[in-house]
Design an enzyme around this catalytic site. Structure first.
Site, mmCIF file in Angstrom:
data_model
loop_
_atom_site.group_PDB
_atom_site.id
_atom_site.type_symbol
_atom_site.label_atom_id
_atom_site.label_comp_id
_atom_site.label_asym_id
_atom_site.label_seq_id
_atom_site.Cartn_x
_atom_site.Cartn_y
_atom_site.Cartn_z
ATOM 1 N N ASP A 1 0.830 -1.202 0.000
ATOM 2 C CA ASP A 1 0.000 0.000 0.000
ATOM 3 C C ASP A 1 0.867 1.255 0.000
ATOM 4 O O ASP A 1 0.618 2.209 -0.747
ATOM 5 C CB ASP A 1 -0.920 -0.027 1.221
ATOM 6 C CG ASP A 1 -1.713 1.256 1.388
ATOM 7 O OD1 ASP A 1 -2.576 1.542 0.549
ATOM 8 O OD2 ASP A 1 -1.448 1.988 2.362
ATOM 9 N N GLU B 1 -2.142 -5.523 -3.374
ATOM 10 C CA GLU B 1 -1.197 -4.751 -2.563
ATOM 11 C C GLU B 1 -0.141 -5.666 -1.947
ATOM 12 O O GLU B 1 1.039 -5.302 -1.874
ATOM 13 C CB GLU B 1 -1.945 -3.982 -1.476
ATOM 14 C CG GLU B 1 -2.746 -2.812 -2.017
ATOM 15 C CD GLU B 1 -3.439 -2.014 -0.921
ATOM 16 O OE1 GLU B 1 -3.581 -0.793 -1.084
ATOM 17 O OE2 GLU B 1 -3.848 -2.622 0.095
#
Length: 251
Positions: A74, A143
């Site tokens: 992320d 992610e």
């Protein structure tokens, strides 16, 4: 009897739970095609496709799942997208750049990318049979995959991966300007304009896998108008708002 004891010394030991990472599953050709490189540490990519609900631990009794890689991915994704927007929107202000980055890295957008890449197909089949996957698992896996690429190959290779898998096929700044990233905000604007009262009632539920799932019920002027589920209160309320947005045809 002696022969059996000698033979037992040379027989392979059965795989224990703690051996999960020391015996990584085969990395499929499809995953290698997505990555465009052969990983130096396959364990990272096994972890990237291991959900928390699998309840797997390593030899030191540490939990093995994708959440830490998701956290890392992320941060790296946000950095690369911010750099791209900074370089390609030289006349835009900070507010515009922040808004556009939020749209690119939104859970909805990452879920779309994860589904397009069929990332759930890389979860071990035995794990998939015994766990419940969240509604947003595709974005989580994407992610985590970025986090694994970063740990395995470093920043430059990860930047290249993000450009190939995210920016080039999906980032069209003109289209993104009109893309909805928060149904909750849209429903709030609609309610304020029409003087409707909104009320979110969000509760926790426990699954058989001991996971916490949130269920949100959205009432408009006291009447139940939408319902949503998610792995967090925020996600559940967003799902409920989306349900209202679609049912009331607000677009």
């Amino acid at each position: 009897m002696l022969f059996k004891k000698i033979r037992a010394l040379f027989e392979p030991k059965k795989k224990a739970k703690s051996d999960y990472l020391s015996n990584p599953t085969y990395l499929s050709d499809e995953l290698i095609q997505i990555l465009q490189f052969i990983p130096e540490n396959p364990d990272l990519f096994v972890t990237a496709f291991t959900p928390r609900s699998a309840q797997i631990t390593d030899a030191n009794n540490n939990h093995v799942n994708y959440e830490r890689l998701e956290f890392l991915g992320d941060a790296v994704l946000g950095t690369v997208i911010a750099e791209y927007l900074y370089q390609n929107s030289p006349s835009e202000r900070e507010g515009y750049l922040t808004q556009m980055r939020s749209k690119v890295v939104s859970r909805q957008h990452l879920n779309e990318i994860g589904k397009e890449l069929n990332l759930t197909g890389f979860i071990d089949a035995k794990i998939k049979k015994r766990v419940m996957l969240s509604n947003h698992v595709e974005g989580d896996l994407f992610e985590a995959l970025i986090g694994a690429v970063y740990m395995d190959q470093g920043f430059e290779k990860t930047r290249e991966f993000i450009h190939t898998q995210v920016i080039e096929p999906y980032v069209n700044l003109d289209e993104l300007e009109n893309k909805i990233t928060s149904y909750k905000s849209k429903v709030l604007e609609w309610s304020q304009k029409n003087k409707f009262a909104l009320d979110y009632n969000t509760l926790e539920e426990r699954t058989e896998d001991d996971m916490t799932i949130f269920v949100s019920m959205l009432r408009v002027d006291g009447e139940l108008a939408g319902k949503g589920r998610g792995t967090s209160k925020k996600k559940a309320e967003e799902a409920a708002a989306k349900s209202v947005f679609i049912s009331r045809k607000l677009q």
